[in-house]
Design a protein around this motif. Structure first.
Motif, PDB file in Angstrom:
ATOM      1  N   TYR A 314       0.831  -1.208   0.000  1.00  0.00           N
ATOM      2  CA  TYR A 314       0.000   0.000   0.000  1.00  0.00           C
ATOM      3  C   TYR A 314       0.866   1.258   0.000  1.00  0.00           C
ATOM      4  N   PHE A 315       1.911   1.277   0.832  1.00  0.00           N
ATOM      5  CA  PHE A 315       2.780   2.447   0.901  1.00  0.00           C
ATOM      6  C   PHE A 315       3.551   2.656  -0.408  1.00  0.00           C
ATOM      7  N   LYS A 316       3.905   1.540  -1.059  1.00  0.00           N
ATOM      8  CA  LYS A 316       4.568   1.661  -2.355  1.00  0.00           C
ATOM      9  C   LYS A 316       3.641   2.305  -3.380  1.00  0.00           C
ATOM     10  N   GLN A 317       2.381   1.881  -3.369  1.00  0.00           N
ATOM     11  CA  GLN A 317       1.375   2.445  -4.283  1.00  0.00           C
ATOM     12  C   GLN A 317       1.216   3.930  -4.048  1.00  0.00           C
ATOM     13  N   LYS A 318       1.183   4.310  -2.777  1.00  0.00           N
ATOM     14  CA  LYS A 318       0.978   5.720  -2.407  1.00  0.00           C
ATOM     15  C   LYS A 318       2.268   6.531  -2.501  1.00  0.00           C
ATOM     16  N   LYS A 319       3.380   5.846  -2.829  1.00  0.00           N
ATOM     17  CA  LYS A 319       4.706   6.483  -2.882  1.00  0.00           C
ATOM     18  C   LYS A 319       5.038   7.160  -1.555  1.00  0.00           C
ATOM     19  N   CYS A 320       4.697   6.437  -0.498  1.00  0.00           N
ATOM     20  CA  CYS A 320       4.949   6.937   0.858  1.00  0.00           C
ATOM     21  C   CYS A 320       6.199   6.233   1.384  1.00  0.00           C
ATOM     22  N   GLU A 401      -1.860   5.889   8.661  1.00  0.00           N
ATOM     23  CA  GLU A 401      -1.876   7.144   7.893  1.00  0.00           C
ATOM     24  C   GLU A 401      -2.239   8.319   8.791  1.00  0.00           C
ATOM     25  N   SER A 402      -3.232   8.130   9.653  1.00  0.00           N
ATOM     26  CA  SER A 402      -3.716   9.224  10.517  1.00  0.00           C
ATOM     27  C   SER A 402      -2.679   9.599  11.566  1.00  0.00           C
ATOM     28  N   ILE A 403      -1.894   8.626  12.019  1.00  0.00           N
ATOM     29  CA  ILE A 403      -0.810   8.921  12.962  1.00  0.00           C
ATOM     30  C   ILE A 403       0.205   9.852  12.305  1.00  0.00           C
ATOM     31  N   ALA A 404       0.581   9.522  11.064  1.00  0.00           N
ATOM     32  CA  ALA A 404       1.533  10.370  10.335  1.00  0.00           C
ATOM     33  C   ALA A 404       0.963  11.759  10.106  1.00  0.00           C
ATOM     34  N   GLU A 405      -0.316  11.833   9.746  1.00  0.00           N
ATOM     35  CA  GLU A 405      -0.959  13.133   9.505  1.00  0.00           C
ATOM     36  C   GLU A 405      -0.986  13.983  10.767  1.00  0.00           C
ATOM     37  N   ALA A 406      -1.217  13.343  11.913  1.00  0.00           N
ATOM     38  CA  ALA A 406      -1.252  14.095  13.177  1.00  0.00           C
ATOM     39  C   ALA A 406       0.114  14.702  13.485  1.00  0.00           C
ATOM     40  N   LEU A 407       1.183  13.952  13.228  1.00  0.00           N
ATOM     41  CA  LEU A 407       2.525  14.465  13.476  1.00  0.00           C
ATOM     42  C   LEU A 407       2.882  15.595  12.520  1.00  0.00           C
ATOM     43  N   GLU A 408       2.386  15.502  11.283  1.00  0.00           N
ATOM     44  CA  GLU A 408       2.730  16.496  10.255  1.00  0.00           C
ATOM     45  C   GLU A 408       1.869  17.757  10.346  1.00  0.00           C
ATOM     46  N   GLU A 409       0.816  17.718  11.120  1.00  0.00           N
ATOM     47  CA  GLU A 409      -0.133  18.832  11.194  1.00  0.00           C
ATOM     48  C   GLU A 409       0.569  20.113  11.651  1.00  0.00           C
ATOM     49  N   GLU A 410       0.531  21.131  10.809  1.00  0.00           N
ATOM     50  CA  GLU A 410       1.261  22.368  11.117  1.00  0.00           C
ATOM     51  C   GLU A 410       0.343  23.545  11.463  1.00  0.00           C
TER      52      GLU A 410
END
Length: 454
Positions: A314-320, A401-410
């Motif tokens: 999944y992460f490869k598909q999303k290029k994450c 995904e949501s964990i990463a988004e929470a950390l990136e939230e600026e």
């Protein structure tokens, strides 16, 4: 009850459950949408702050022409009146419920209103001036009135912590008065496989039907979010109220419809610490239970394992490329996530280790996430509890995904219901110099992640 009425109730419940309001929640058993349990979380900045207040809602055949019946359930067994309009016996006095006659037009019930507007109306009672909710005291603005309101708020604050937080968690965790934990069925017992598992699930389902508790997991997760706030309340107010001193009785209290008691902040602090210890032990027990299920080649373990194995593709598909997940000791129920700060962001260069503990009862019990790398972040408590919001709670992939988004939230919108690190939050939404201090602290914390051995 007509099908049209049932459809309307179902639609209202679904709307609340899909909504983004973190201060209200509803639940019902599938076979009967007429009987609903509702939860209101006390508003920030009031003596009810972050308390868990439950209500039972019963919809009659004439709904929505007539309002449902609402009863307060967080009353300490009928002994505590939390508001002039929320009685110890459970009665909720509101004009839109027909339990109180409002003086202004438009205050009465109309079919255009619904469950959400009822919950918001009840929440509005939980203010910083509850004294003024009593009829005849609406314009109580004098010095003596202010003093009485402060005294009223003082005991509401204490009892919110004792009854609407601590008692809720102790009941959910089986914590006894002496601090011990009641023994539960051993979920890790040996068995032959899926047949035993199916029997366990059937017994669990039967138990849930007998005692419907839709908010049990929510209490636990939110307690971990708000723990620092609860402890700060104890530290701030215990010097102001000597242990053993009596609550002040309000002029309108009497006839058993009161809030009597004594201040005991010292005891409340100890009970809060004990709750957190038991939650930690419960989370660790998930790992042991999951490991046993994996050894038995349980279908539950296989389901979780499959979700972890699908993450890489999944992460490869999303290029994450900045997230990786591996299992701890091959246990499908403990995921070790590594997050690499994205280039050109404030986290650029940081390497964060995150532990995701998954319950064998997922998704009924949601994962507990701890950021193990020290980080100064408004979404991460001082001891690493992460506040995040999965859009699809039943998909573990979306949790990552949501964990990463929470950390990136600026530049998040300010929402006091998500405060898990009060100091960081105050700086981020403070003055320009405060914000600079916040980002300076954040930068220092992620720089340290590259200096420490992995």
């Amino acid at each position: 009850m007509s099908n049209q009425t049932i459809l309307r109730i179902s639609r209202e419940l679904s709307q609340i459950q899909r909504g983004s309001d973190l201060s209200i929640a509803v639940g019902c058993q599938e076979q009967d949408v007429r009987h609903v349990k509702a939860l209101i979380i006390g508003p920030h900045g009031t003596p009810y702050e972050y308390g868990f207040f439950e209500f039972s809602i019963v919809f009659g055949a004439e709904y929505p022409s007539k309002p449902p019946k609402v009863e307060a359930r967080t009353t300490n067994g009928g002994r505590t009146r939390f508001n002039p309009n929320i009685y110890a016996g459970g009665k909720v006095c509101l004009s839109i419920l027909g339990t109180w006659h409002g003086e202004r037009p438009g205050e009465e019930w109309s079919s255009a209103q619904g469950l959400e507007s009822i919950l918001w109306s009840i929440q509005s009672l939980m203010s910083n001036s509850p004294y003024e909710n009593e009829p005849g005291y609406e314009n109580a603005k004098g010095t003596e009135d202010k003093k009485m309101n402060d005294l009223y708020c003082a005991k509401i604050r204490h009892e919110t912590l004792r009854i609407a937080v601590i008692q809720k968690l102790e009941e959910a965790l089986g914590i006894q008065p002496d601090g011990s934990v009641a023994l539960h069925k051993d979920s890790t017992k040996s068995g032959s496989g899926d047949e035993d598992e199916e029997n366990e699930e059937e017994n669990e389902s039967r138990t849930l039907k007998l005692k419907f508790e839709p908010f049990k997991d929510l209490f636990k997760r939110r307690f971990l979010w708000y723990y620092e706030h609860y402890m700060t309340t104890v530290l701030e107010y215990s010097p102001k109220h000597k242990d053993g001193s009596d609550f002040t009785k309000m002029p309108f209290e009497g006839g058993g419809n009161t809030m009597d008691g004594k201040f005991r902040y010292g005891d409340l602090g100890k009970r809060l610490v004990r709750i957190k210890e038991v939650l930690r032990d419960e989370t660790n027990a998930w790992a042991a239970e999951g490991s046993a299920l994996n050894e038995r080649e349980s279908s539950k373990a296989a389901f979780i394992l499959r979700q972890s194995e699908q993450l890489g593709d999944y992460f490869k598909q999303k290029k994450c490329n900045n997230v990786s997940v591996e299992l701890e000791d091959n246990n499908p129920f403990v995921w070790l996530m590594t997050y690499y700060g994205q280039p050109m962001t404030r986290l650029d260069g940081g390497i964060f280790k995150i532990r995701v503990s998954i319950s064998p009862r997922f998704p009924d019990e949601q994962p507990r996430v701890k950021v193990e790398s020290p980080i100064y972040h408004h979404r991460v408590s001082k001891d690493g509890v992460l506040c995040y919001f999965p859009r699809k709670p039943d998909e573990l992939r979306n949790h990552i995904e949501s964990i990463a988004e929470a950390l990136e939230e600026e530049s998040p919108p300010y929402d006091p219901r998500t405060i898990v690190h009060p100091e960081a939050t105050k700086l981020l939404w403070g003055s320009d110099s405060d914000k600079k201090r916040y980002y300076r602290q954040l930068r220092r914390s992620f720089q340290r992640t590259t200096e420490e051995p992995s």
